[in-house]
Write an enzyme that holds these catalytic residues in place. Structure first.
Site, PDB file in Angstrom:
ATOM      1  N   GLU A 152      24.052  65.536  18.153  1.00  0.00           N
ATOM      2  CA  GLU A 152      24.923  66.037  19.177  1.00  0.00           C
ATOM      3  C   GLU A 152      25.714  66.771  18.446  1.00  0.00           C
ATOM      4  OE1 GLU A 152      29.010  64.336  21.505  1.00  0.00           O
ATOM      5  OE2 GLU A 152      27.715  63.050  20.346  1.00  0.00           O
TER       6      GLU A 152
ATOM      7  N   ASP B  11      39.653  65.190  20.669  1.00  0.00           N
ATOM      8  CA  ASP B  11      38.997  64.802  19.251  1.00  0.00           C
ATOM      9  C   ASP B  11      40.171  64.412  18.288  1.00  0.00           C
ATOM     10  OD1 ASP B  11      36.244  65.344  19.414  1.00  0.00           O
ATOM     11  OD2 ASP B  11      36.805  67.364  19.802  1.00  0.00           O
TER      12      ASP B  11
END
Length: 265
Positions: free
Chosen positions: A53, A64
């Site tokens: 990924e 994130d």
């Protein structure tokens, strides 16, 4: 089905035939340098990753945590955006499937159809749009679903069952189950309610289920692999690439690969 997407499906079949979960590893495109990123991809693939990924850098990565945020801003500072990310993926020439994880704004700015075409050309097998919840833009979702890339969906642990059933419609490739609320980043242990969560989503879809967010050690990968079809490790790998370089990626991926095979200490 595109060749890359077919390779993704085949990779899931291979892991299942081996009687184990698939190991999905994450790196941020262009971090710490474009050259080291490409080398990191190759090292991870050689060490036992099943699927890679790749995070495409975006200036406002809300999902994130601090490790990936720092990596993202470092990559942006070196001019790595959508186009450069796809170029680097193509340059790596991996024999394992690659999924790109990004946010909607960079894709819209690049052009949706252009992004899909260029990603396929680079050998990308699927896309995960972090901030595009199911039903938010039906026309856009239909365009992505109808394209050559697998349309991977994120499912949160607090998602009601009826919402889960809607979210999986149009999804392909696999479903990415966020193991806990909050941003990305390694944690001390996997959530105690993960078994019930996996069971709920499995009842709504026949797609492979991959668990991520918070998994960073071989022991955690082993525990998650007992419940799901795949295990995703991101922040821990980004961190080790930044601190130890490419050799660190190879070491950690080998440990994680042992974990998903139930061989972790």
């Amino acid at each position: 089905m595109s060749d890359s997407r077919s390779r993704l499906a085949e990779r899931w079949r291979m892991a299942k035939a081996d009687g184990r979960a698939a190991l999905i590893t994450y790196l941020t495109a262009g971090f710490p340098t474009p050259k080291d990123f490409v080398a990191g991809l190759r090292a991870g693939a050689a060490a036992g990753a099943d699927i890679f990924e790749v995070g495409i850098p975006f200036s406002d990565p809300l999902a994130d945590g601090p490790v990936i945020q720092r990596a993202t801003h470092a990559a942006l500072g070196q001019g790595v955006g959508v186009r450069r990310s796809l170029e680097l993926i193509a340059e790596a020439q991996l024999t394992i499937p690659v999924i790109v994880m990004t946010y909607l704004n960079p894709v819209l700015a690049y052009g949706v159809d252009r992004f899909i075409a260029d990603a396929e050309q680079a050998g990308v097998a699927g896309v995960l749009l972090t901030d595009l919840p199911a039903g938010a833009d039906p026309d856009l979702e239909a365009r992505v679903s109808a394209g050559p890339l697998a349309f991977v969906r994120l499912i949160a642990p607090t998602t009601p069952q009826r919402r889960v059933e809607r979210a999986v419609q149009g999804a392909s490739g696999f479903l990415y189950l966020i193991s806990r609320l909050g941003v990305t980043g390694a944690r001390d242990r996997i959530p105690v309610d993960l078994p019930e969560y996996v069971k709920r989503v499995r009842a709504a879809s026949n797609l492979p289920l991959a668990v991520g967010f918070g998994i960073g050690t071989a022991a955690q990968a082993r525990d998650a692999a007992k419940l799901a079809d795949g295990v995703v490790v991101g922040s821990a790998l980004v961190d080790v690439l930044g601190r130890e370089g490419v050799s660190g990626v190879g070491r950690l991926v080998r440990e994680l690969a042992a974990g998903v095979r139930g061989q972790a200490a």
